[in-house]
Motif scaffolding. Structure first.
Motif, PDB file in Angstrom:
ATOM      1  N   UNK A 278       0.827  -1.214   0.000  1.00  0.00           N
ATOM      2  CA  UNK A 278       0.000   0.000   0.000  1.00  0.00           C
ATOM      3  C   UNK A 278       0.856   1.257   0.000  1.00  0.00           C
ATOM      4  N   UNK A 279       1.959   1.276   0.789  1.00  0.00           N
ATOM      5  CA  UNK A 279       2.811   2.460   0.834  1.00  0.00           C
ATOM      6  C   UNK A 279       3.412   2.788  -0.516  1.00  0.00           C
ATOM      7  N   UNK A 280       3.938   1.768  -1.188  1.00  0.00           N
ATOM      8  CA  UNK A 280       4.534   1.971  -2.506  1.00  0.00           C
ATOM      9  C   UNK A 280       3.493   2.435  -3.511  1.00  0.00           C
ATOM     10  N   UNK A 281       2.334   1.779  -3.522  1.00  0.00           N
ATOM     11  CA  UNK A 281       1.307   2.125  -4.496  1.00  0.00           C
ATOM     12  C   UNK A 281       0.730   3.512  -4.237  1.00  0.00           C
ATOM     13  N   UNK A 282       0.557   3.907  -2.970  1.00  0.00           N
ATOM     14  CA  UNK A 282       0.061   5.246  -2.693  1.00  0.00           C
ATOM     15  C   UNK A 282       1.085   6.295  -3.116  1.00  0.00           C
ATOM     16  N   UNK A 283       2.379   5.970  -2.951  1.00  0.00           N
ATOM     17  CA  UNK A 283       3.418   6.875  -3.427  1.00  0.00           C
ATOM     18  C   UNK A 283       3.378   7.033  -4.937  1.00  0.00           C
ATOM     19  N   UNK A 284       3.222   5.917  -5.652  1.00  0.00           N
ATOM     20  CA  UNK A 284       3.138   5.979  -7.113  1.00  0.00           C
ATOM     21  C   UNK A 284       1.875   6.700  -7.561  1.00  0.00           C
ATOM     22  N   UNK A 285       0.777   6.464  -6.851  1.00  0.00           N
ATOM     23  CA  UNK A 285      -0.489   7.107  -7.208  1.00  0.00           C
ATOM     24  C   UNK A 285      -0.405   8.619  -7.044  1.00  0.00           C
ATOM     25  N   UNK A 286       0.071   9.083  -5.884  1.00  0.00           N
ATOM     26  CA  UNK A 286       0.165  10.525  -5.669  1.00  0.00           C
ATOM     27  C   UNK A 286       1.189  11.152  -6.601  1.00  0.00           C
ATOM     28  N   UNK A 287       2.249  10.401  -6.943  1.00  0.00           N
ATOM     29  CA  UNK A 287       3.219  10.892  -7.932  1.00  0.00           C
ATOM     30  C   UNK A 287       2.546  11.060  -9.285  1.00  0.00           C
ATOM     31  N   UNK A 288       1.709  10.109  -9.655  1.00  0.00           N
ATOM     32  CA  UNK A 288       1.001  10.188 -10.937  1.00  0.00           C
ATOM     33  C   UNK A 288       0.095  11.409 -10.986  1.00  0.00           C
ATOM     34  N   UNK A 289      -0.531  11.754  -9.857  1.00  0.00           N
ATOM     35  CA  UNK A 289      -1.382  12.944  -9.818  1.00  0.00           C
ATOM     36  C   UNK A 289      -0.585  14.198 -10.186  1.00  0.00           C
ATOM     37  N   UNK A 290       0.560  14.368  -9.543  1.00  0.00           N
ATOM     38  CA  UNK A 290       1.373  15.557  -9.807  1.00  0.00           C
ATOM     39  C   UNK A 290       1.990  15.508 -11.194  1.00  0.00           C
ATOM     40  N   UNK A 291       2.391  14.317 -11.643  1.00  0.00           N
ATOM     41  CA  UNK A 291       2.978  14.206 -12.972  1.00  0.00           C
ATOM     42  C   UNK A 291       1.955  14.575 -14.040  1.00  0.00           C
ATOM     43  N   UNK A 292       0.718  14.100 -13.878  1.00  0.00           N
ATOM     44  CA  UNK A 292      -0.325  14.457 -14.830  1.00  0.00           C
ATOM     45  C   UNK A 292      -0.586  15.952 -14.852  1.00  0.00           C
ATOM     46  N   UNK A 293      -0.622  16.571 -13.661  1.00  0.00           N
ATOM     47  CA  UNK A 293      -0.826  18.019 -13.587  1.00  0.00           C
ATOM     48  C   UNK A 293       0.332  18.767 -14.237  1.00  0.00           C
ATOM     49  N   UNK A 294       1.563  18.290 -14.006  1.00  0.00           N
ATOM     50  CA  UNK A 294       2.737  18.955 -14.579  1.00  0.00           C
ATOM     51  C   UNK A 294       2.739  18.853 -16.102  1.00  0.00           C
ATOM     52  N   UNK A 295       2.384  17.682 -16.628  1.00  0.00           N
ATOM     53  CA  UNK A 295       2.355  17.505 -18.084  1.00  0.00           C
ATOM     54  C   UNK A 295       1.304  18.402 -18.717  1.00  0.00           C
ATOM     55  N   UNK A 296       0.113  18.438 -18.114  1.00  0.00           N
ATOM     56  CA  UNK A 296      -0.970  19.232 -18.697  1.00  0.00           C
ATOM     57  C   UNK A 296      -0.679  20.724 -18.633  1.00  0.00           C
ATOM     58  N   UNK A 297      -0.179  21.190 -17.482  1.00  0.00           N
ATOM     59  CA  UNK A 297       0.082  22.620 -17.341  1.00  0.00           C
ATOM     60  C   UNK A 297       1.304  23.052 -18.135  1.00  0.00           C
ATOM     61  N   UNK A 298       2.261  22.139 -18.321  1.00  0.00           N
ATOM     62  CA  UNK A 298       3.479  22.506 -19.025  1.00  0.00           C
ATOM     63  C   UNK A 298       3.434  22.332 -20.528  1.00  0.00           C
ATOM     64  N   UNK A 299       2.556  21.463 -21.042  1.00  0.00           N
ATOM     65  CA  UNK A 299       2.558  21.150 -22.468  1.00  0.00           C
ATOM     66  C   UNK A 299       1.367  21.710 -23.240  1.00  0.00           C
ATOM     67  N   UNK A 300       0.332  22.148 -22.540  1.00  0.00           N
ATOM     68  CA  UNK A 300      -0.865  22.627 -23.247  1.00  0.00           C
ATOM     69  C   UNK A 300      -0.555  23.833 -24.132  1.00  0.00           C
ATOM     70  N   UNK A 301       0.134  24.831 -23.589  1.00  0.00           N
ATOM     71  CA  UNK A 301       0.476  26.016 -24.387  1.00  0.00           C
ATOM     72  C   UNK A 301       1.443  25.680 -25.525  1.00  0.00           C
ATOM     73  N   UNK A 302       2.535  24.929 -25.299  1.00  0.00           N
ATOM     74  CA  UNK A 302       3.411  24.579 -26.419  1.00  0.00           C
ATOM     75  C   UNK A 302       2.718  23.812 -27.546  1.00  0.00           C
ATOM     76  N   UNK A 303       1.585  23.152 -27.240  1.00  0.00           N
ATOM     77  CA  UNK A 303       0.875  22.419 -28.284  1.00  0.00           C
ATOM     78  C   UNK A 303      -0.046  23.295 -29.113  1.00  0.00           C
ATOM     79  N   UNK A 304      -0.255  24.553 -28.703  1.00  0.00           N
ATOM     80  CA  UNK A 304      -1.133  25.450 -29.462  1.00  0.00           C
ATOM     81  C   UNK A 304      -0.744  25.569 -30.939  1.00  0.00           C
ATOM     82  N   UNK A 305       0.561  25.743 -31.267  1.00  0.00           N
ATOM     83  CA  UNK A 305       0.913  25.846 -32.693  1.00  0.00           C
ATOM     84  C   UNK A 305       0.570  24.604 -33.503  1.00  0.00           C
ATOM     85  N   UNK A 306       0.533  23.442 -32.843  1.00  0.00           N
ATOM     86  CA  UNK A 306       0.189  22.210 -33.557  1.00  0.00           C
ATOM     87  C   UNK A 306      -1.256  22.204 -34.021  1.00  0.00           C
TER      88      UNK A 306
END
Length: 454
Positions: A161-189
């Motif tokens: 459970x400890x490992x999986x909760x760590x991976x899960x919460x990491x995935x939350x932040x990683x998803x937020x980072x990808x969306x907030x960081x890549x949405x604007x650069x994708x506008x020209x596409x």
């Protein structure tokens, strides 16, 4: 010297009436390998679902200015795009028990990925109604996923459970980072289309639904909220003589977990909404202010991954809660005194503190529950009430800024709330299970399986 007797296989077949034509150890090894592959596929599916649980929200902020200009919206109307999802996280969380009873936990997880993809795709339509409707669907899908993911981890990965909760919460932040960081650069596409720059994020949700298809086809489970006594977790904890969820509302441990979830989420979403504005008011260009917020997600990933493992071993238990509050408080103090001069330092501290706080709040949902049945109820309560409280953060800070004309009072309020967060988090960190007051006998059995009580 060993010789292989060609008649051995025939004798084995005859003695077992034809029921075992394969060497039993080999069959057991094959079964173990199949179970490991199935568990790995399940784990990957859960983490990919977790990755999607912030993308649909985090992709809005970077193009909010484009939305305002294109649709000629007021700032108040535009703020609905960021506040609706947070309130939806709380309101729709309470629908999770009924959906779990109807479809089962794993099928419900697959269904919400389809709903999430549909909500993101709906925002492609050139209509304000479609934009707001899609945002509500996105918030509803994420709300149910927020509740079910800790329950699924408790049910299927209680030994990790400890490992999986760590991976899960990491995935939350990683998803937020990808969306907030890549949405604007994708506008020209997409020829500058903000609709398609947001709409492309439906693809990860579709991929998660496809990866989770084997779980959706399995026999309907009932380990989630409102499971019956014959749930797949094997517990009989609902036979307590009173409605389990109502009883949870009288449990002090459940309320401490809920309070910690609500306060750390309030701090997170207040910062998510207003930190760029704080930087801009201090003279920082808008594009750099947006980048600073995205940057904070990277140190958050580090503490998301390691905090549950450290917190499980560290004593006294309240130390990680205190450390997270100190990191966040130092970041707010830096934003108050010298926002531009130490921007990277403040965002690093903020990310480290927020990552630790969110991973602790999610882990406490699992750790303070004796079984998956209770985890479902605690998750519903903590994230339902917690996110309703969190939604007040962006609105409250915006109101304080309007009334006072500066960010000084709002930041001081956030620092004061961190003191309350530390106290309540310390109560949630204690090694106790929910239900101790009305299901003490069940907790004892869970902790000492070698002894049977009547």
């Amino acid at each position: 010297m060993k010789r292989r007797d060609p008649n051995f296989t025939v004798e084995l077949t005859l003695e077992t009436d034809g029921s075992a034509t394969v060497d039993p150890p080999r069959r057991e090894r094959a079964a173990d390998g199949h179970r490991r592959r199935s568990l790995l596929l399940l784990g990957a599916g859960l983490i990919l679902i977790g990755l999607n649980l912030r993308i649909g929200v985090a992709s809005v902020g970077p193009v909010l200015g484009d939305i305002l200009d294109d649709l000629q919206l007021s700032a108040t109307t535009a703020s609905l795009l960021t506040t609706i999802p947070v309130f939806a996280f709380g309101a729709f969380a309470f629908l999770t028990p009924g959906l779990t009873r109807r479809f089962g936990m794993h099928r419900a997880l697959g269904i919400i990925m389809i709903v999430l993809a549909a909500g993101i795709a709906l925002r492609l339509q050139p209509s304000l109604v479609a934009l707001l409707g899609g945002t509500i669907l996105v918030g509803a899908a994420i709300a149910i996923g927020n509740v079910l993911l800790p329950t699924a981890i408790k049910s299927d990965f209680s030994h990790r459970a400890g490992l999986m909760m760590g991976l899960y919460s990491t995935a939350l932040f990683l998803g937020a980072a990808l969306a907030s960081g890549l949405t604007v650069p994708m506008l020209p596409l997409f020829d500058g289309s903000w609709r398609w720059a947001m709409g492309i994020w439906a693809v990860p949700a579709v991929l998660a639904a496809i990866l989770f298809l084997p779980q959706m086809r399995r026999a309907r489970d009932s380990a989630g909220p409102e499971a019956t006594d014959s749930g797949r977790d094997g517990s009989a904890t609902s036979a307590s003589g009173e409605p389990p969820f109502r009883a949870m509302l009288r449990d002090p441990i459940a309320w401490s977990v809920t309070g910690f979830m609500g306060l750390q989420s309030l701090s997170y979403y207040a910062a998510l909404t207003w930190v760029p504005a704080i930087f801009q008011e201090a003279g920082m260009p808008a594009d750099r202010a947006g980048w600073m917020l995205s940057f904070s997600a990277f140190p958050a990933i580090i503490t998301c991954l390691v905090t549950p493992t450290i917190a499980k071993r560290l004593k006294p238990r309240w130390v990680p809660v205190f450390a997270a509050a100190v990191l966040i408080g130092a970041a707010f103090l830096g934003l108050l005194l010298a926002p531009q001069a130490g921007a990277y330092a403040w965002m690093t501290l903020l990310g480290l503190g927020q990552g630790a706080a969110i991973s602790l709040s999610l882990s406490y949902i699992v750790w303070r529950s004796p079984d998956a049945h209770h985890t479902g109820h605690v998750s519903t309560m903590a994230q339902g009430f917690g996110y309703l409280v969190a939604g007040l953060g962006p609105l409250g800070l915006g109101w304080l800024h309007t009334v006072t004309g500066s960010w000084t009072v709002p930041l001081i309020v956030l620092i004061v709330l961190l003191l309350l967060q530390t106290i309540i988090g310390g109560l949630a960190s204690r090694d106790r299970h929910v239900g101790g007051r009305y299901q003490g006998r069940t907790v004892i059995v869970m902790q000492e399986p070698a002894h049977t009580h009547g």
